[in-house]
Design a protein around this motif. Structure first.
Motif, PDB file in Angstrom:
ATOM      1  N   GLY A  20       0.820  -1.207   0.000  1.00 52.85           N
ATOM      2  CA  GLY A  20       0.000   0.000   0.000  1.00 52.85           C
ATOM      3  C   GLY A  20       0.851   1.252   0.000  1.00 52.85           C
ATOM      4  O   GLY A  20       0.551   2.222  -0.711  1.00 52.85           O
ATOM      5  N   LEU A  21       1.952   1.228   0.776  1.00 53.92           N
ATOM      6  CA  LEU A  21       2.856   2.365   0.820  1.00 53.92           C
ATOM      7  C   LEU A  21       3.484   2.605  -0.547  1.00 53.92           C
ATOM      8  O   LEU A  21       3.581   3.753  -1.016  1.00 53.92           O
ATOM      9  CB  LEU A  21       3.950   2.114   1.865  1.00 53.92           C
ATOM     10  N   ARG A  22       3.905   1.530  -1.197  1.00 48.80           N
ATOM     11  CA  ARG A  22       4.505   1.649  -2.527  1.00 48.80           C
ATOM     12  C   ARG A  22       3.504   2.273  -3.513  1.00 48.80           C
ATOM     13  O   ARG A  22       3.859   3.151  -4.304  1.00 48.80           O
ATOM     14  CB  ARG A  22       4.944   0.274  -3.014  1.00 48.80           C
ATOM     15  N   ALA A  23       2.249   1.845  -3.437  1.00 49.44           N
ATOM     16  CA  ALA A  23       1.215   2.391  -4.324  1.00 49.44           C
ATOM     17  C   ALA A  23       0.977   3.872  -4.058  1.00 49.44           C
ATOM     18  O   ALA A  23       0.760   4.662  -4.987  1.00 49.44           O
ATOM     19  CB  ALA A  23      -0.085   1.605  -4.155  1.00 49.44           C
ATOM     20  N   VAL A  24       1.037   4.267  -2.787  1.00 51.69           N
ATOM     21  CA  VAL A  24       0.847   5.672  -2.425  1.00 51.69           C
ATOM     22  C   VAL A  24       1.949   6.533  -3.037  1.00 51.69           C
ATOM     23  O   VAL A  24       1.687   7.591  -3.623  1.00 51.69           O
ATOM     24  CB  VAL A  24       0.833   5.836  -0.885  1.00 51.69           C
ATOM     25  N   ILE A  25       3.194   6.080  -2.900  1.00 49.32           N
ATOM     26  CA  ILE A  25       4.317   6.845  -3.434  1.00 49.32           C
ATOM     27  C   ILE A  25       4.218   6.973  -4.950  1.00 49.32           C
ATOM     28  O   ILE A  25       4.485   8.039  -5.521  1.00 49.32           O
ATOM     29  CB  ILE A  25       5.646   6.181  -3.025  1.00 49.32           C
ATOM     30  N   ILE A  26       3.804   5.908  -5.611  1.00 45.57           N
ATOM     31  CA  ILE A  26       3.605   5.965  -7.066  1.00 45.57           C
ATOM     32  C   ILE A  26       2.486   6.947  -7.409  1.00 45.57           C
ATOM     33  O   ILE A  26       2.584   7.709  -8.385  1.00 45.57           O
ATOM     34  CB  ILE A  26       3.279   4.559  -7.613  1.00 45.57           C
ATOM     35  N   SER A  27       1.432   6.953  -6.604  1.00 42.82           N
ATOM     36  CA  SER A  27       0.320   7.878  -6.860  1.00 42.82           C
ATOM     37  C   SER A  27       0.773   9.332  -6.731  1.00 42.82           C
ATOM     38  O   SER A  27       0.323  10.196  -7.488  1.00 42.82           O
ATOM     39  CB  SER A  27      -0.849   7.598  -5.907  1.00 42.82           C
ATOM     40  N   TYR A  28       1.677   9.603  -5.779  1.00 42.98           N
ATOM     41  CA  TYR A  28       2.234  10.956  -5.664  1.00 42.98           C
ATOM     42  C   TYR A  28       2.910  11.354  -6.980  1.00 42.98           C
ATOM     43  O   TYR A  28       2.723  12.469  -7.485  1.00 42.98           O
ATOM     44  CB  TYR A  28       3.272  11.021  -4.541  1.00 42.98           C
ATOM     45  N   GLY A  29       3.699  10.429  -7.537  1.00 45.44           N
ATOM     46  CA  GLY A  29       4.406  10.724  -8.777  1.00 45.44           C
ATOM     47  C   GLY A  29       3.466  10.943  -9.943  1.00 45.44           C
ATOM     48  O   GLY A  29       3.676  11.849 -10.764  1.00 45.44           O
ATOM     49  N   VAL A  30       2.405  10.130 -10.018  1.00 43.73           N
ATOM     50  CA  VAL A  30       1.450  10.259 -11.120  1.00 43.73           C
ATOM     51  C   VAL A  30       0.720  11.594 -11.059  1.00 43.73           C
ATOM     52  O   VAL A  30       0.611  12.323 -12.066  1.00 43.73           O
ATOM     53  CB  VAL A  30       0.438   9.093 -11.099  1.00 43.73           C
ATOM     54  N   VAL A  31       0.206  11.937  -9.877  1.00 40.20           N
ATOM     55  CA  VAL A  31      -0.492  13.216  -9.727  1.00 40.20           C
ATOM     56  C   VAL A  31       0.458  14.369 -10.035  1.00 40.20           C
ATOM     57  O   VAL A  31       0.088  15.351 -10.699  1.00 40.20           O
ATOM     58  CB  VAL A  31      -1.068  13.359  -8.307  1.00 40.20           C
ATOM     59  N   GLY A  32       1.708  14.256  -9.556  1.00 36.38           N
ATOM     60  CA  GLY A  32       2.694  15.299  -9.815  1.00 36.38           C
ATOM     61  C   GLY A  32       2.955  15.502 -11.288  1.00 36.38           C
ATOM     62  O   GLY A  32       3.050  16.640 -11.767  1.00 36.38           O
ATOM     63  N   LEU A  33       3.066  14.409 -12.038  1.00 37.67           N
ATOM     64  CA  LEU A  33       3.297  14.512 -13.476  1.00 37.67           C
ATOM     65  C   LEU A  33       2.137  15.212 -14.182  1.00 37.67           C
ATOM     66  O   LEU A  33       2.338  16.060 -15.064  1.00 37.67           O
ATOM     67  CB  LEU A  33       3.499  13.120 -14.079  1.00 37.67           C
ATOM     68  N   ILE A  34       0.915  14.854 -13.798  1.00 41.77           N
ATOM     69  CA  ILE A  34      -0.268  15.456 -14.424  1.00 41.77           C
ATOM     70  C   ILE A  34      -0.324  16.951 -14.159  1.00 41.77           C
ATOM     71  O   ILE A  34      -0.492  17.773 -15.073  1.00 41.77           O
ATOM     72  CB  ILE A  34      -1.552  14.771 -13.923  1.00 41.77           C
ATOM     73  N   VAL A  35      -0.169  17.331 -12.897  1.00 38.18           N
ATOM     74  CA  VAL A  35      -0.254  18.744 -12.515  1.00 38.18           C
ATOM     75  C   VAL A  35       0.865  19.555 -13.165  1.00 38.18           C
ATOM     76  O   VAL A  35       0.637  20.646 -13.694  1.00 38.18           O
ATOM     77  CB  VAL A  35      -0.196  18.878 -10.981  1.00 38.18           C
ATOM     78  N   THR A  36       2.072  19.010 -13.154  1.00 42.52           N
ATOM     79  CA  THR A  36       3.212  19.731 -13.726  1.00 42.52           C
ATOM     80  C   THR A  36       3.035  19.946 -15.220  1.00 42.52           C
ATOM     81  O   THR A  36       3.343  21.026 -15.750  1.00 42.52           O
ATOM     82  CB  THR A  36       4.517  18.955 -13.467  1.00 42.52           C
TER      83      THR A  36
END
Length: 441
Positions: free
Chosen positions: A176-192
């Motif tokens: 679950g922690l690994r998935a959370v960290i990946i989700s941070y990266g995905v959201v960051g890419l979209i917003v950026t």
């Protein structure tokens, strides 16, 4: 007292909201232990001390922020900002694929470079460039509030992702922690990626206002001039006092449960309201009031002074105090602190540091203002470990001292402005202030 008409457009608000998302992502992985402490410790097989070392490693990045500020002023701040964001997202993906403590030390060091060396000074400059110099308090206050709101959204997304993947098939909590960290990266890419099209190009705006293109690039003498300028250090002390006070408020929650006898659920609810609910109102209000009276520093001084008085009252409360009284006093302190923090990053504008040097000044302010990350949590922890509940008294006394420092600094700023800034007797050594003519972009 002269009052100023202050306004902020829907477009500015939307850009600031997306920048708030980016700001949240920048700090999400480095401070992930605040939400997923036990899972991170298990994934890294790390002790409590080792997790604290990771925060300290990231905090060292504040010390190199002044150099990052020079980079953002020397080159295109928007480009530096985007590089910092994309680098953070990439590092999150890499860390998610290889979670162990030794590698985490490397990742946290790299995140410090991406977030505090590249991103933060550029972020501060871009926020300042979004509006004219008369609306800086409102801009930064709104940015802080929207950052808090974006953090709530990010945390809800993280919790939903964690609940979906923290099952045996994906490795339990670590999965679950690994998935959370990946989700941070995905959201960051979209917003950026969206921000690429919305953020203004600072180089283009500066060139349009300067008589010569060369004037948009600062010289070595000007870098030194910004570092030596008293206005930069007065701005840094403002952030130092406000940020120190803000960190101390996090200890109000355990104090209420351990000393005042408030239930864990009740103190938790109060903490959420104080951290997020009040921030959405207090931060922009502080900036707005500062713009209205043309002095964010005066608003900060007044609110920190009142905060010191209320904190003294809070210290005298005992376990016999009613839950309602404890709640009211706690929220009032939180409200005053959020008002003071709302416009703290706009002090360089109030002190008339030209926007040409905004990132360099922001880097120095970051190094001075956010250095409590390097020692304050350790100091507070030592007091509580050594003195038990009596350690809270030391925390509150230190907090009051920081409030007094903020008040005194506000007074110094007032007289410095009267003597030097308002009379035009101050400028960056080795440079000129022509860039002050730039308007909203």
């Amino acid at each position: 007292m002269q009052k100023t008409k202050v306004s902020i457009s829907p477009r500015q608000i939307f850009i600031l909201f997306l920048m708030g998302f980016a700001y949240s992502i920048i700090y999400a992985t480095p401070f992930i232990q605040y939400v997923f402490y036990d899972d991170l410790a298990s994934a890294l097989n790390a002790t409590n001390t080792q997790l604290g070392v990771l925060i300290a490693i990231f905090g060292v990045g504040n010390l190199i922020a002044p150099i990052g500020g020079v980079i953002s002023d020397k080159f295109n701040a928007k480009t530096v900002y985007l590089i910092g964001m994309y680098a953070t997202c990439l590092l999150s993906f890499i860390f998610a694929m290889n979670m162990n403590y030794k590698f985490a030390v490397f990742i946290w060091s790299a995140l410090a470079v991406a977030a505090l060396f590249l991103f933060f000074p550029a972020h501060t400059k871009l926020v300042r460039l979004l509006g004219d110099e008369k609306s800086q308090g409102t801009l930064f206050g709104t940015a802080d509030a929207l950052y808090g709101l974006a953090s709530v959204v990010i945390n809800f997304i993280a919790l939903a992702v964690y609940a979906k993947f923290a099952i045996k098939a994906f490795g339990g909590g670590i999965g679950g922690l690994r998935a959370v960290i990946i989700s941070y990266g995905v959201v960051g890419l979209i917003v950026t990626t969206v921000l690429i099209f919305l953020l203004p190009n600072p180089d283009k705006a500066l060139r349009s206002a300067a008589a010569e293109e060369g004037k948009t690039k600062i010289s070595r003498a000007e870098w030194i001039g910004v570092f030596k300028d008293p206005r930069t250090w007065l701005s840094g002390i403002t952030v130092f006092s406000c940020y120190s006070v803000g960190l101390a408020v996090t200890y109000f929650t355990p104090y209420m449960t351990n000393v005042l006898g408030i239930t864990v659920v009740s103190s938790g609810v109060i903490a959420v309201i104080r951290t997020y609910g009040i921030r959405v109102i207090g931060a922009p209000l502080g900036g707005f009031l500062g713009d209205k009276i043309n002095s964010v520093s005066r608003v900060i001084g007044i609110t920190l002074g009142l905060g010191g008085i209320v904190t003294v009252i809070f210290m005298t409360m005992t376990g016999h105090a009613s839950a309602g009284a404890v709640t009211a006093i706690t929220l009032l302190i939180g409200f005053l602190i959020q008002i003071s923090r709302g416009g703290m990053m706009s002090i360089p504008s109030e002190m008339k540091i030209p926007r040409k040097y905004a990132a360099t000044a922001a880097g120095i302010v970051c190094a001075v203002g956010f250095c409590p990350d390097l020692f304050l949590y350790t100091l507070y922890g030592h007091w509580l470990d050594t003195y038990g509940n009596a350690g809270y008294t030391r925390i509150f006394i230190y907090t009051i001292c920081m409030m007094v420092l903020g008040v005194v600094n506000s007074i110094v700023i007032h007289f410095y402005k009267k003597k030097y800034v308002e009379t035009g007797r101050v400028e960056i050594e080795g440079g000129n202030d022509e860039i002050e003519k730039i308007g909203q972009i």
